[in-house]
Design an enzyme around this catalytic site. Structure first.
Site, PDB file in Angstrom:
ATOM      1  N   GLU A 163       0.826  -1.216   0.000  1.00  0.00           N
ATOM      2  CA  GLU A 163       0.000   0.000   0.000  1.00  0.00           C
ATOM      3  C   GLU A 163       0.858   1.263   0.000  1.00  0.00           C
ATOM      4  O   GLU A 163       0.459   2.286  -0.531  1.00  0.00           O
ATOM      5  CB  GLU A 163      -0.916   0.013   1.237  1.00  0.00           C
ATOM      6  CG  GLU A 163      -2.361   0.076   0.874  1.00  0.00           C
ATOM      7  CD  GLU A 163      -3.300   0.187   2.073  1.00  0.00           C
ATOM      8  OE1 GLU A 163      -2.887   0.415   3.210  1.00  0.00           O
ATOM      9  OE2 GLU A 163      -4.503   0.041   1.827  1.00  0.00           O
TER      10      GLU A 163
ATOM     11  N   HIS B  21       9.251 -26.375   0.361  1.00  0.00           N
ATOM     12  CA  HIS B  21       8.727 -27.558  -0.315  1.00  0.00           C
ATOM     13  C   HIS B  21       7.586 -27.201  -1.255  1.00  0.00           C
ATOM     14  O   HIS B  21       6.809 -28.059  -1.652  1.00  0.00           O
ATOM     15  CB  HIS B  21       8.308 -28.592   0.733  1.00  0.00           C
ATOM     16  CG  HIS B  21       9.452 -28.965   1.613  1.00  0.00           C
ATOM     17  ND1 HIS B  21      10.354 -29.949   1.289  1.00  0.00           N
ATOM     18  CD2 HIS B  21       9.896 -28.427   2.773  1.00  0.00           C
ATOM     19  CE1 HIS B  21      11.286 -30.023   2.233  1.00  0.00           C
ATOM     20  NE2 HIS B  21      11.027 -29.091   3.141  1.00  0.00           N
TER      21      HIS B  21
ATOM     22  N   LYS C 161     -12.983   1.203  -2.240  1.00  0.00           N
ATOM     23  CA  LYS C 161     -13.871   1.385  -1.078  1.00  0.00           C
ATOM     24  C   LYS C 161     -15.088   2.212  -1.490  1.00  0.00           C
ATOM     25  O   LYS C 161     -16.221   1.908  -1.104  1.00  0.00           O
ATOM     26  CB  LYS C 161     -13.133   2.142   0.040  1.00  0.00           C
ATOM     27  CG  LYS C 161     -12.339   1.280   0.992  1.00  0.00           C
ATOM     28  CD  LYS C 161     -11.567   2.141   1.985  1.00  0.00           C
ATOM     29  CE  LYS C 161     -11.956   1.910   3.415  1.00  0.00           C
ATOM     30  NZ  LYS C 161     -11.003   2.427   4.403  1.00  0.00           N
TER      31      LYS C 161
END
Ligand SMILES: O=P(O)(O)OC[C@H]1O[C@H](O)[C@H](O)[C@@H](O)[C@@H]1O
Length: 430
Positions: free
Chosen positions: A271, A292, A403
């Site tokens: 951000e 792995h 938003k």
């Protein structure tokens, strides 16, 4: 924190010591800018003053009514959850109140969690800097209703951390709830060392003074040279590597208790630095587990990554029992810690061998003091990177856009961003 840049020298992409020495002039100028911003209490830079400004007594007073809590449920998102979650996951001991975080509005998850909690012995910690974040406010309303349904007076069990004004502040005043203020000038993702990040740690009984002492040490250690300041060594080198093509930064702690730290770091880095076509994508990995799975890509995939390997120098170890099982005797008499350390060093060597840059970050231990220092230094590293890249580190316009679109869709106001939802093209294959 201790930073070793050796495994990023002469990798591909890589930096040389000479190029870091040249970059150090820009680091000195950036340090001056950061110091001036701190002195003037400018937005964002103010976060680096928290070791001297945070009021630990106010935090202790606000949470004092909840010393009987069995669980603390934080309702918040992004910077209003991840700092507290980093401390909780790193420091939790067997006798501490359990810490839970509702930082998503997945209805099934919310319902399952609420069904499992002893709501009459749970503290509800509602955190929103702006007091307007839809997910947080919606979850708060849901938890409040659950408490009421369970016969619990939510006003006895709730405290609020928010700005000086806004919906949540009004609610706290109306119901006379214990509350804390989000300090001025401190963006959410830089608020871990403030009231926002420390209240849960206080409820869990962690040592706030030690957290602050660690961050104060780190603040006192900031100087105008990357060769003297671990935070700037990390920020400057990651910046230089990004400019040479390492546009992904895989944050890989070798400690389960630091897994959430990698999540916190991801928000901080993404951000703050993802602006103007620039930035470095934070990837999250856990050593040794992800050796792995993801390590194959890190070693042999596109040459666009650096790997940050993080570990504590001190930890409580556990012996591996002796065995006469064929081929396993080399493990017996050793310890899980020896194995984890060997994995750490083997992974670093494997990256070096294939020319992939790595940076080694070590902390003394996963304890309050080291965490205070680690979080402060990563914030300082991020601010330095932002100065070097000349981006607006403390804003998040791209997030605000989404938003607004979501709020507009829900009828929460007239937001032109919401129109884009109807304008999207679809190409359906069923
Ligand atoms: O604390 P709040 O105002 O509720 O904000 C919570 C989060 O919301 C947004 O998504 C911002 O981009 C984040 O930086 C912030 O941490």
């Amino acid at each position: 924190m201790h930073v070793d840049l050796g495994s990023s020298l002469d990798a591909t992409p890589g930096v040389s010591r000479a190029s870091l020495e040249r970059l150090d002039e820009q680091v000195a100028a950036a340090h001056e800018r950061i110091a001036a911003g701190r002195d003037a209490h400018e937005h964002g830079y103010e976060a680096l003053n928290l070791p001297s400004t945070v009021d630990l007594d106010a935090i202790r007073t606000a949470v004092a009514p909840f010393d009987d809590a069995e669980a603390v449920l934080t309702v918040g998102i992004g910077g209003s959850a991840l700092g507290a979650a980093t401390f909780a996951d790193a420091l939790a001991g067997p006798d501490d109140p359990d810490a839970y975080f509702l930082d998503n509005v997945d209805p099934e998850h919310v319902s399952r969690l609420l069904d499992s909690l002893p709501l009459d012995r749970t503290v509800l910690n509602v955190v929103s800097r702006s007091g307007t974040t839809a997910e947080t406010l919606a979850n708060f309303l849901v938890v409040r209703e659950s408490m009421a349904d369970a016969g619990v007076d939510w006003t006895d069990r709730t405290f609020v951390t928010t700005g000086e004004s806004g919906n949540l502040r009004s609610l706290a005043e109306k119901h006379d709830l214990p509350s804390l203020s989000v300090p001025d000038g401190v963006p959410g993702r830089f608020s871990a060392l403030s009231t926002v990040g420390l209240a849960v740690a206080a409820i869990q009984g962690h040592d706030l003074d030690a957290i602050r002492a660690g961050s104060a040490d780190a603040a006192g250690g900031l100087s105008g040279s990357l060769f003297e300041t671990p935070a700037y060594a990390y920020g400057a080198t990651t910046y230089a590597l990004a400019g040479r093509g390492a546009v992904t930064n895989a944050m890989m702690p070798y400690a389960e208790r630091l897994e959430t730290f990698a999540e916190w770091f991801a928000q901080l880095w993404a951000e703050s630095l993802g602006k103007d076509g620039l930035g470095q994508t934070p990837a999250r990995a856990l050593g040794a587990t992800d050796q792995h799975s993801q390590l194959q890509l890190y070693r042999a995939g596109p040459r666009d990554k650096l790997v940050t390997l993080v570990r504590p120098r001190d930890y409580s170890d556990r012996a591996i029992p002796e065995t006469d099982l064929d081929g396993l005797s080399y493990l017996g008499g050793s310890s899980l810690g020896d194995l984890l350390d060997a994995e750490f060093e083997a992974t670093e060597a494997s990256l070096v061998e294939s020319g992939v840059p790595a940076i080694r970050v070590e902390i003394d231990a996963v304890d309050e003091r080291s965490l205070g220092s680690l979080l402060y230094e990563m914030e300082a590293a991020c601010v330095l990177y932002g100065e070097l890249a000349a981006v607006s580190t403390f804003t998040q316009p791209a997030v605000e856009w989404g938003k607004n679109a979501a709020r507009g869709l829900l009828g929460g106001g007239d937001f032109e961003e919401a129109e884009a939802v109807d304008q999207r093209t679809s190409l359906v294959v069923e």
